[in-house]
Scaffold this motif. Structure first.
Motif, PDB file in Angstrom:
ATOM      1  N   LYS A  69      87.987 -51.170 -35.967  1.00  0.00           N
ATOM      2  CA  LYS A  69      89.193 -51.398 -35.170  1.00  0.00           C
ATOM      3  C   LYS A  69      88.804 -51.901 -33.788  1.00  0.00           C
ATOM      4  O   LYS A  69      87.708 -51.628 -33.302  1.00  0.00           O
ATOM      5  N   THR A  70      89.705 -52.609 -33.162  1.00  0.00           N
ATOM      6  CA  THR A  70      89.430 -53.200 -31.863  1.00  0.00           C
ATOM      7  C   THR A  70      89.271 -52.123 -30.798  1.00  0.00           C
ATOM      8  O   THR A  70      90.046 -51.161 -30.736  1.00  0.00           O
ATOM      9  N   VAL A  71      88.260 -52.292 -29.955  1.00  0.00           N
ATOM     10  CA  VAL A  71      88.001 -51.377 -28.843  1.00  0.00           C
ATOM     11  C   VAL A  71      87.954 -52.195 -27.559  1.00  0.00           C
ATOM     12  O   VAL A  71      87.469 -53.333 -27.551  1.00  0.00           O
ATOM     13  N   ALA A  72      88.475 -51.622 -26.473  1.00  0.00           N
ATOM     14  CA  ALA A  72      88.505 -52.316 -25.185  1.00  0.00           C
ATOM     15  C   ALA A  72      87.603 -51.629 -24.177  1.00  0.00           C
ATOM     16  O   ALA A  72      87.434 -50.402 -24.196  1.00  0.00           O
ATOM     17  N   VAL A  73      87.034 -52.421 -23.279  1.00  0.00           N
ATOM     18  CA  VAL A  73      86.304 -51.903 -22.125  1.00  0.00           C
ATOM     19  C   VAL A  73      87.022 -52.364 -20.867  1.00  0.00           C
ATOM     20  O   VAL A  73      87.594 -53.456 -20.827  1.00  0.00           O
ATOM     21  N   VAL A  74      87.000 -51.523 -19.843  1.00  0.00           N
ATOM     22  CA  VAL A  74      87.733 -51.798 -18.605  1.00  0.00           C
ATOM     23  C   VAL A  74      86.790 -51.598 -17.426  1.00  0.00           C
ATOM     24  O   VAL A  74      86.121 -50.570 -17.323  1.00  0.00           O
ATOM     25  N   CYS A  75      86.750 -52.581 -16.515  1.00  0.00           N
ATOM     26  CA  CYS A  75      85.855 -52.458 -15.364  1.00  0.00           C
ATOM     27  C   CYS A  75      86.524 -52.948 -14.089  1.00  0.00           C
ATOM     28  O   CYS A  75      87.576 -53.590 -14.110  1.00  0.00           O
ATOM     29  N   THR A  76      85.864 -52.664 -12.967  1.00  0.00           N
ATOM     30  CA  THR A  76      86.313 -53.114 -11.662  1.00  0.00           C
ATOM     31  C   THR A  76      85.914 -54.573 -11.448  1.00  0.00           C
ATOM     32  O   THR A  76      85.336 -55.208 -12.339  1.00  0.00           O
ATOM     33  N   SER A  77      86.188 -55.103 -10.282  1.00  0.00           N
ATOM     34  CA  SER A  77      85.890 -56.502 -10.007  1.00  0.00           C
ATOM     35  C   SER A  77      84.434 -56.692  -9.581  1.00  0.00           C
ATOM     36  O   SER A  77      83.721 -55.740  -9.267  1.00  0.00           O
ATOM     37  N   GLY A  78      83.996 -57.945  -9.575  1.00  0.00           N
ATOM     38  CA  GLY A  78      82.654 -58.272  -9.109  1.00  0.00           C
ATOM     39  C   GLY A  78      81.635 -58.295 -10.231  1.00  0.00           C
ATOM     40  O   GLY A  78      81.952 -58.537 -11.396  1.00  0.00           O
ATOM     41  N   SER A  79      80.389 -57.998  -9.883  1.00  0.00           N
ATOM     42  CA  SER A  79      79.285 -58.129 -10.837  1.00  0.00           C
ATOM     43  C   SER A  79      79.369 -57.145 -11.992  1.00  0.00           C
ATOM     44  O   SER A  79      78.696 -57.329 -13.014  1.00  0.00           O
ATOM     45  N   ARG A 119      83.510 -65.313  -9.237  1.00  0.00           N
ATOM     46  CA  ARG A 119      84.418 -66.150 -10.035  1.00  0.00           C
ATOM     47  C   ARG A 119      84.500 -65.560 -11.440  1.00  0.00           C
ATOM     48  O   ARG A 119      83.707 -65.880 -12.312  1.00  0.00           O
ATOM     49  N   GLN A 120      85.476 -64.725 -11.660  1.00  0.00           N
ATOM     50  CA  GLN A 120      85.553 -63.957 -12.908  1.00  0.00           C
ATOM     51  C   GLN A 120      86.213 -64.716 -14.052  1.00  0.00           C
ATOM     52  O   GLN A 120      85.963 -64.422 -15.216  1.00  0.00           O
ATOM     53  N   GLU A 121      87.071 -65.662 -13.739  1.00  0.00           N
ATOM     54  CA  GLU A 121      87.789 -66.364 -14.798  1.00  0.00           C
ATOM     55  C   GLU A 121      86.823 -67.137 -15.688  1.00  0.00           C
ATOM     56  O   GLU A 121      85.950 -67.853 -15.198  1.00  0.00           O
ATOM     57  N   ASN A 122      86.964 -66.967 -16.988  1.00  0.00           N
ATOM     58  CA  ASN A 122      86.207 -67.730 -17.994  1.00  0.00           C
ATOM     59  C   ASN A 122      84.693 -67.470 -17.957  1.00  0.00           C
ATOM     60  O   ASN A 122      83.915 -68.301 -18.432  1.00  0.00           O
ATOM     61  N   VAL A 123      84.257 -66.329 -17.434  1.00  0.00           N
ATOM     62  CA  VAL A 123      82.815 -66.100 -17.328  1.00  0.00           C
ATOM     63  C   VAL A 123      82.149 -65.972 -18.703  1.00  0.00           C
ATOM     64  O   VAL A 123      80.941 -66.187 -18.836  1.00  0.00           O
ATOM     65  N   PHE A 124      82.919 -65.635 -19.734  1.00  0.00           N
ATOM     66  CA  PHE A 124      82.357 -65.500 -21.075  1.00  0.00           C
ATOM     67  C   PHE A 124      82.684 -66.696 -21.970  1.00  0.00           C
ATOM     68  O   PHE A 124      82.608 -66.601 -23.198  1.00  0.00           O
ATOM     69  N   SER A 125      83.047 -67.815 -21.375  1.00  0.00           N
ATOM     70  CA  SER A 125      83.635 -68.925 -22.143  1.00  0.00           C
ATOM     71  C   SER A 125      82.760 -69.420 -23.290  1.00  0.00           C
ATOM     72  O   SER A 125      83.275 -69.890 -24.308  1.00  0.00           O
ATOM     73  N   ASN A 126      81.437 -69.309 -23.164  1.00  0.00           N
ATOM     74  CA  ASN A 126      80.566 -69.793 -24.243  1.00  0.00           C
ATOM     75  C   ASN A 126      80.661 -68.951 -25.510  1.00  0.00           C
ATOM     76  O   ASN A 126      80.298 -69.416 -26.597  1.00  0.00           O
ATOM     77  N   HIS A 127      81.122 -67.710 -25.383  1.00  0.00           N
ATOM     78  CA  HIS A 127      81.167 -66.827 -26.540  1.00  0.00           C
ATOM     79  C   HIS A 127      82.523 -66.145 -26.724  1.00  0.00           C
ATOM     80  O   HIS A 127      82.665 -65.291 -27.601  1.00  0.00           O
ATOM     81  N   SER A 128      83.495 -66.509 -25.932  1.00  0.00           N
ATOM     82  CA  SER A 128      84.797 -65.853 -25.996  1.00  0.00           C
ATOM     83  C   SER A 128      85.737 -66.593 -26.942  1.00  0.00           C
ATOM     84  O   SER A 128      85.850 -67.819 -26.893  1.00  0.00           O
ATOM     85  N   LEU A 129      86.434 -65.831 -27.790  1.00  0.00           N
ATOM     86  CA  LEU A 129      87.416 -66.442 -28.670  1.00  0.00           C
ATOM     87  C   LEU A 129      88.713 -66.761 -27.939  1.00  0.00           C
ATOM     88  O   LEU A 129      89.475 -67.618 -28.385  1.00  0.00           O
ATOM     89  N   PHE A 130      88.936 -66.082 -26.812  1.00  0.00           N
ATOM     90  CA  PHE A 130      90.144 -66.362 -26.009  1.00  0.00           C
ATOM     91  C   PHE A 130      89.930 -65.816 -24.601  1.00  0.00           C
ATOM     92  O   PHE A 130      89.400 -64.718 -24.427  1.00  0.00           O
ATOM     93  N   ASN A 131      90.353 -66.587 -23.604  1.00  0.00           N
ATOM     94  CA  ASN A 131      90.282 -66.164 -22.207  1.00  0.00           C
ATOM     95  C   ASN A 131      91.686 -66.113 -21.627  1.00  0.00           C
ATOM     96  O   ASN A 131      92.345 -67.152 -21.492  1.00  0.00           O
ATOM     97  N   ALA A 132      92.138 -64.917 -21.310  1.00  0.00           N
ATOM     98  CA  ALA A 132      93.466 -64.748 -20.716  1.00  0.00           C
ATOM     99  C   ALA A 132      93.307 -64.517 -19.222  1.00  0.00           C
ATOM    100  O   ALA A 132      92.982 -63.406 -18.785  1.00  0.00           O
ATOM    101  N   ASN A 133      93.500 -65.554 -18.444  1.00  0.00           N
ATOM    102  CA  ASN A 133      93.430 -65.455 -16.990  1.00  0.00           C
ATOM    103  C   ASN A 133      94.847 -65.250 -16.463  1.00  0.00           C
ATOM    104  O   ASN A 133      95.654 -66.183 -16.426  1.00  0.00           O
ATOM    105  N   LEU A 134      95.151 -64.025 -16.079  1.00  0.00           N
ATOM    106  CA  LEU A 134      96.519 -63.679 -15.712  1.00  0.00           C
ATOM    107  C   LEU A 134      96.821 -64.008 -14.261  1.00  0.00           C
ATOM    108  O   LEU A 134      95.927 -64.030 -13.409  1.00  0.00           O
TER     109      LEU A 134
END
Length: 552
Positions: A69-79, A119-134
């Motif tokens: 089942k899908t699991v989510a991780v949640v983090c603060t901003s930055g590195s 610059r957090q938007e699209n940082v995983f773009s090479n391996h991400s199936l979808f990038n939701a930049n809200l």
């Protein structure tokens, strides 16, 4: 009920709940406070706190691996966000549903010298199936992006990224929802039947040499009826890896032991007319090289989502589940005369005899240690194996059929194996044993920095004083450069680490002490345990390499 006051945080939480995404791994921070408040205070979510984001990512993968089942991780901003990347790429290649939800500062705060911003938007773009930049405010457009991201993770089984900007104040709460987000599902359009089945059955029935090769595969995925039919077909050889979780007396489960001593005649006899693969990544470099040099006329990979051309001869991606494929293949199957299976059953018996003779005369080394370990695991348990040497040694021995075997073979990295194993132990609730090398264990030592390690969790470290795999690979030369920059030689142990994390600690350094300590650790379930097995650095590679020479 307590909710974060920021409407955008409410939208993210409510849509996750509607999609059944209820396991949340949170790394402490301030910018993600609205999400943390919302998830933790909602009784329908199960939340874990893992401080190190890299460990948190792999911990989440372990849970997702077991629950599927899908699991989510949640983090603060930055590195903090970037530390998820190793787990993110593993999820991509292992096809595990995985959601990264990162808190961010508003766009106006990026690249102006504000603290903890990248610059957090699209940082995983090479391996991400979808990038939701809200955007910063709750809106129908944001709801659509969140829905799309979660649907993608669930249906396409892979990682997605949701980047959520928040402006201060971050800690305000309310008892009322301010949003009513839109929820929509995406129809899974994967094919659930084999088109033009006749084209497959014709080739199948005309192929006198059919090789079935299976990599990473979940337990109980393939019906026993089809496994029996494959095993009893004279024109079929089934080769399985430890991570396939498939078992049959006629299957070949020690691939490298079978093919390494091949003669030229064996190579020609082995070359299949048809290669059928399913499951995930293949460990054996030898089988990859063999099939690239002796390719089949046809290679079909059976998978609902992806097909990698691992051997350079892929002719068909069969978009269907293996069970349905074999159901159609065997429905009107006409047997073909062949000696393919019998030829390799004879070789299998010879290799087994030679292996037993070799094990009886060698000193205590990695090779002997793995034989003892893998033959003394508890039945009906789970085995997690780290990458590098451990997963390769595991391919050389039988493992009891009731034991489920897993490893991070998507990217084959050592970086999160311990964290994944702990997450998997939680996700499965089974007695879990984790076998790792010393370098892999030290690399992911922060995995122990949490409050969730089950009392019956066992870690077995093979400590050979460094990266032993580099002694096996071509190019090994006993020099200071090799020892320092390749093998990373060291004199460290896990003893003080076990003490720091309140785990039992045992050591073994010969056959007798290893068998004794295994009996000790598997007879108690009140405290997590580390068993450190010390093997001779300078003997290990020679014993393994000589094994392959003596198999003929």
């Amino acid at each position: 009920m307590i909710y974060p006051k920021i409407p955008l945080a409410q939208s993210v939480i409510e849509i996750c709940l509607a999609k059944g995404l209820i396991t949340i791994i949170i790394s402490p921070g301030s910018r993600n406070a609205p999400l943390t408040i919302g998830f933790v205070n909602h009784p329908d979510f199960t939340c874990y706190s893992i401080a190190d984001e890299r460990c948190a990512g792999f911990f989440a993968l372990g849970i997702a691996q077991q629950t599927q089942k899908t699991v989510a991780v949640v983090c603060t901003s930055g590195s903090a966000l970037l530390n998820y990347y190793p787990a993110f790429s593993e999820a991509f290649y292992s096809q595990i549903p995985f959601v990264v939800i990162s808190a961010d500062r508003p766009q106006s705060k990026i690249d102006i010298g504000d603290g903890q911003t990248i610059r957090q938007e699209n940082v995983f773009s090479n391996h991400s199936l979808f990038n939701a930049n809200l955007d910063e405010n709750a809106s129908d457009e944001n709801d659509l992006k969140i829905n799309d991201a979660l649907n993608c993770a669930i249906n396409k089984k892979g990682p997605v990224h949701i980047n959520v900007p928040f402006e201060e104040p971050l800690y305000e709460t309310t008892i009322e929802l301010a949003v009513n987000p839109k929820i929509f599902s995406e129809e899974n359009k994967n094919q659930l039947f084999v088109e033009n089945i006749n084209q497959y059955t014709t080739i199948w029935e005309q192929s006198a040499k059919k090789l079935i090769l299976v990599g990473v595969n979940y337990p109980n995925e393939i019906e026993q009826l089809y496994l029996d039919q494959l095993a009893n077909d004279d024109s079929v050889v089934v080769m399985i890896e430890t991570t396939s979780n498939l078992h049959h007396p006629k299957f070949i489960n020690t691939i490298d032991s079978i093919i390494t001593p091949f003669s030229e005649q064996d190579f020609k006899e082995f070359q299949p007319d048809l290669l059928v693969t399913f499951g995930g990544m293949i460990v054996s470099k030898r089988i990859k090289a063999l099939l690239r040099n002796y390719p089949p006329m046809h290679h079909w990979h059976i998978d609902l989502l992806r097909a990698y051309d691992t051997f350079g001869c892929l002719t068909q991606h069969v978009v269907v589940k293996p069970n349905l494929f074999f159901e159609n293949i065997f429905r009107n199957n006409v047997a073909i005369k062949s000696n393919y299976n019998n030829y390799f059953q004879t070789i299998k018996k010879l290799r087994k005899l030679k292996t037993e003779e070799y094990l009886a005369k060698i000193p205590f080394t990695d090779f002997k240690a793995f034989e003892i370990l893998l033959s003394n695991l508890p039945k009906n348990s789970q085995l997690q194996i780290s990458n590098s040497s451990p997963i390769r040694y595991a391919q050389l021995f039988d493992i009891e059929s009731s034991i489920e075997v897993f490893s991070n073979r998507g990217t084959s990295g050592i970086d999160g194996s311990t964290s994944t194993a702990i997450g998997a132990a939680i996700g499965s609730n089974k007695q879990t044993t984790f076998i790792t090398g010393d370098v892999g264990f030290l690399y992911d030592s922060n995995a122990l920095w949490n409050n969730y390690i089950p009392k019956n969790f066992k870690i077995i470290i093979i400590n050979n004083g460094g990266g032993g795999i580099f002694r096996i690979l071509p190019g090994h030369d006993e020099t200071p450069v090799f020892n320092t920059f390749f093998e990373t030689a060291h004199c460290l142990t896990a003893q003080n680490m076990a003490k720091m994390y309140n785990m039992d600690y045992h050591i073994a350094s010969d056959e007798k002490s290893l068998k004794s300590k295994l009996n000790t650790i598997f007879s108690q379930y009140e405290k997590a345990v580390i068993l450190e097995v010390f093997t001779p650095t300078l003997l290990n590679d020679g014993v393994l390499l000589n094994y392959f020479k003596e198999l003929v």
